[in-house]
Design a protein around this motif. Structure first.
Motif, PDB file in Angstrom:
ATOM      1  N   ALA A   1      16.017   2.436 -43.720  1.00  0.00           N
ATOM      2  CA  ALA A   1      15.122   2.066 -42.630  1.00  0.00           C
ATOM      3  C   ALA A   1      14.213   3.250 -42.308  1.00  0.00           C
ATOM      4  O   ALA A   1      14.686   4.365 -42.073  1.00  0.00           O
ATOM      5  CB  ALA A   1      15.913   1.663 -41.394  1.00  0.00           C
TER       6      ALA A   1
ATOM      7  N   MET B   1       8.551 -12.079 -29.951  1.00  0.00           N
ATOM      8  CA  MET B   1       9.570 -11.660 -30.913  1.00  0.00           C
ATOM      9  C   MET B   1       8.897 -11.173 -32.185  1.00  0.00           C
ATOM     10  O   MET B   1       7.950 -11.788 -32.670  1.00  0.00           O
ATOM     11  CB  MET B   1      10.508 -12.825 -31.235  1.00  0.00           C
ATOM     12  CG  MET B   1      11.597 -12.471 -32.251  1.00  0.00           C
ATOM     13  SD  MET B   1      12.662 -13.875 -32.620  1.00  0.00           S
ATOM     14  CE  MET B   1      13.419 -14.131 -31.020  1.00  0.00           C
ATOM     15  N   ASP B   2       9.350 -10.028 -32.711  1.00  0.00           N
ATOM     16  CA  ASP B   2       8.802  -9.514 -33.958  1.00  0.00           C
ATOM     17  C   ASP B   2       9.153 -10.436 -35.114  1.00  0.00           C
ATOM     18  O   ASP B   2      10.264 -10.944 -35.203  1.00  0.00           O
ATOM     19  CB  ASP B   2       9.355  -8.112 -34.249  1.00  0.00           C
ATOM     20  CG  ASP B   2       8.807  -7.074 -33.288  1.00  0.00           C
ATOM     21  OD1 ASP B   2       7.645  -7.220 -32.891  1.00  0.00           O
ATOM     22  OD2 ASP B   2       9.555  -6.149 -32.935  1.00  0.00           O
ATOM     23  N   GLU B   3       8.192 -10.630 -36.001  1.00  0.00           N
ATOM     24  CA  GLU B   3       8.432 -11.427 -37.189  1.00  0.00           C
ATOM     25  C   GLU B   3       8.923 -10.545 -38.321  1.00  0.00           C
ATOM     26  O   GLU B   3       8.655  -9.344 -38.355  1.00  0.00           O
ATOM     27  CB  GLU B   3       7.149 -12.143 -37.608  1.00  0.00           C
ATOM     28  CG  GLU B   3       6.667 -13.182 -36.619  1.00  0.00           C
ATOM     29  CD  GLU B   3       5.412 -13.883 -37.111  1.00  0.00           C
ATOM     30  OE1 GLU B   3       5.083 -14.928 -36.547  1.00  0.00           O
ATOM     31  OE2 GLU B   3       4.786 -13.375 -38.069  1.00  0.00           O
ATOM     32  N   VAL B   4       9.634 -11.158 -39.251  1.00  0.00           N
ATOM     33  CA  VAL B   4      10.040 -10.464 -40.470  1.00  0.00           C
ATOM     34  C   VAL B   4       8.980 -10.728 -41.522  1.00  0.00           C
ATOM     35  O   VAL B   4       8.718 -11.879 -41.876  1.00  0.00           O
ATOM     36  CB  VAL B   4      11.419 -10.951 -40.961  1.00  0.00           C
ATOM     37  CG1 VAL B   4      11.767 -10.274 -42.283  1.00  0.00           C
ATOM     38  CG2 VAL B   4      12.484 -10.669 -39.921  1.00  0.00           C
ATOM     39  N   LYS B   5       8.351  -9.662 -42.001  1.00  0.00           N
ATOM     40  CA  LYS B   5       7.308  -9.788 -43.010  1.00  0.00           C
ATOM     41  C   LYS B   5       7.815  -9.228 -44.331  1.00  0.00           C
ATOM     42  O   LYS B   5       8.313  -8.096 -44.374  1.00  0.00           O
ATOM     43  CB  LYS B   5       6.045  -9.040 -42.583  1.00  0.00           C
ATOM     44  CG  LYS B   5       4.914  -9.105 -43.603  1.00  0.00           C
ATOM     45  CD  LYS B   5       3.704  -8.325 -43.138  1.00  0.00           C
ATOM     46  CE  LYS B   5       2.592  -8.382 -44.185  1.00  0.00           C
ATOM     47  NZ  LYS B   5       1.398  -7.585 -43.768  1.00  0.00           N
TER      48      LYS B   5
ATOM     49  N   LEU C   1      10.970  -5.104 -46.374  1.00  0.00           N
ATOM     50  CA  LEU C   1      10.677  -5.970 -45.243  1.00  0.00           C
ATOM     51  C   LEU C   1      10.132  -5.134 -44.095  1.00  0.00           C
ATOM     52  O   LEU C   1      10.504  -3.970 -43.927  1.00  0.00           O
ATOM     53  CB  LEU C   1      11.941  -6.698 -44.771  1.00  0.00           C
ATOM     54  CG  LEU C   1      12.801  -7.395 -45.822  1.00  0.00           C
ATOM     55  CD1 LEU C   1      14.058  -7.947 -45.176  1.00  0.00           C
ATOM     56  CD2 LEU C   1      12.012  -8.511 -46.496  1.00  0.00           C
ATOM     57  N   ARG C   2       9.251  -5.748 -43.289  1.00  0.00           N
ATOM     58  CA  ARG C   2       8.781  -5.087 -42.075  1.00  0.00           C
ATOM     59  C   ARG C   2       9.184  -5.927 -40.877  1.00  0.00           C
ATOM     60  O   ARG C   2       8.924  -7.126 -40.826  1.00  0.00           O
ATOM     61  CB  ARG C   2       7.271  -4.882 -42.092  1.00  0.00           C
ATOM     62  CG  ARG C   2       6.766  -4.204 -40.810  1.00  0.00           C
ATOM     63  CD  ARG C   2       5.343  -3.740 -40.894  1.00  0.00           C
ATOM     64  NE  ARG C   2       4.978  -2.999 -39.684  1.00  0.00           N
ATOM     65  CZ  ARG C   2       3.863  -2.280 -39.541  1.00  0.00           C
ATOM     66  NH1 ARG C   2       2.996  -2.216 -40.537  1.00  0.00           N
ATOM     67  NH2 ARG C   2       3.627  -1.637 -38.414  1.00  0.00           N
ATOM     68  N   VAL C   3       9.831  -5.258 -39.914  1.00  0.00           N
ATOM     69  CA  VAL C   3      10.200  -5.894 -38.650  1.00  0.00           C
ATOM     70  C   VAL C   3       9.637  -5.017 -37.535  1.00  0.00           C
ATOM     71  O   VAL C   3      10.171  -3.931 -37.256  1.00  0.00           O
ATOM     72  CB  VAL C   3      11.726  -6.037 -38.502  1.00  0.00           C
ATOM     73  CG1 VAL C   3      12.058  -6.818 -37.237  1.00  0.00           C
ATOM     74  CG2 VAL C   3      12.330  -6.706 -39.722  1.00  0.00           C
ATOM     75  N   GLY C   4       8.546  -5.459 -36.942  1.00  0.00           N
ATOM     76  CA  GLY C   4       7.893  -4.627 -35.940  1.00  0.00           C
ATOM     77  C   GLY C   4       7.398  -3.332 -36.552  1.00  0.00           C
ATOM     78  O   GLY C   4       6.632  -3.331 -37.520  1.00  0.00           O
ATOM     79  N   ASP C   5       7.856  -2.207 -36.016  1.00  0.00           N
ATOM     80  CA  ASP C   5       7.448  -0.893 -36.523  1.00  0.00           C
ATOM     81  C   ASP C   5       8.501  -0.267 -37.432  1.00  0.00           C
ATOM     82  O   ASP C   5       8.511   0.949 -37.632  1.00  0.00           O
ATOM     83  CB  ASP C   5       7.171   0.053 -35.343  1.00  0.00           C
ATOM     84  CG  ASP C   5       5.916  -0.329 -34.585  1.00  0.00           C
ATOM     85  OD1 ASP C   5       5.015  -0.919 -35.207  1.00  0.00           O
ATOM     86  OD2 ASP C   5       5.844  -0.057 -33.369  1.00  0.00           O
TER      87      ASP C   5
END
Length: 248
Positions: A58, A1-5, A16-20
């Motif tokens: 986005a 699962m992609d993390e929220v960075k 925020l970054r979620v995956g790509d």
């Protein structure tokens, strides 16, 4: 699962970054509108806009890595810095966008803002008076008429992505608009003046180094208190206060 960075977050906006996918949340919808319009007009690589809704933008991630970051070393090659300089020149030579930008405040506005901010820095004990006075003297060289250019307005090296020696994209266009090209260059080389010759090799030689240094001092003086309020540390090595001290 992609993390929220969390890439960056303060009271005005967060990224925020979620995956790509990057999600930019901004309290001011106008900044998002400017960002999308600026990316559509800029003649340089920019992120793909995936969707836009009120207060949220986005975009797709860019290939490669950032040229570096303020306060940290850059491992990019001289050719990559020169390629960035060439991309910046291409932007500055493009037709003007139809709105003023962060780098386009009037001389009178900047003069008053600089005077007010210098007084606050000293009276609040944020910086010593001699440091503020010296950099205010240096900064005054930026307060002269300039030819308007298409400027990014917040051209930190962390906003420029490269893959090898190629620029793959420039991000964060919310401050873009008409302004002084040398403001962009001053922002870009802040904390990394050792790469200025490489940038000039790509950008071209018709620039005034004294004005670039003046913009560095002016921008840093205006930024210190705001950065502290947003939770950043302008006193960190390689950041704004170290640049101000280098002018002494």
């Amino acid at each position: 699962m992609d993390e929220v960075k969390v890439v960056v977050a303060h009271s005005e906006r967060a990224t925020l970054r979620v995956g790509d996918v990057f999600l930019k949340v901004d309290a001011d919808q106008a900044r998002i509108d400017v960002e999308v319009e600026a990316m559509s007009l800029a003649p340089v690589p920019t992120p793909e806009v995936l969707w836009r809704k009120p207060h949220v933008l986005a975009t797709a991630a860019l290939p490669g890595t950032t040229l570096g970051r303020l306060g940290g070393p850059s491992t990019a090659s001289p050719a990559a810095w020169a390629a960035a300089g060439a991309a910046i020149r291409k932007l500055h030579d493009a037709p003007l966008p139809p709105w003023p930008g962060r780098a386009g405040r009037s001389i009178d506005e900047l003069t008053k803002e600089l005077a007010d901010e210098c007084e606050l820095l000293v009276t609040n004990g944020v910086l010593p008076a001699d440091l503020v006075t010296r950099n205010r003297q240096v900064a005054e060289a930026a307060l002269r008429p300039w030819t308007l250019a298409f400027t990014h307005g917040d051209l930190q090296i962390a906003h420029v992505f490269v893959d090898g020696d190629e620029v793959t994209g420039i991000i964060d266009w919310s401050e873009a608009g008409q302004g002084d090209a040398l403001y962009d260059l001053a922002t870009f080389i802040l904390g990394h003046e050792e790469h200025l010759d490489d940038v000039i090799a790509g950008y071209g030689t018709d620039i005034d180094l004294d004005v670039i240094r003046a913009w560095s001092s002016l921008r840093s003086l205006l930024a210190v208190r705001s950065l502290i309020e947003q939770g950043f540390d302008p006193f960190a090595p390689g950041c704004e206060v170290e640049m101000l001290r280098s002018r002494m």
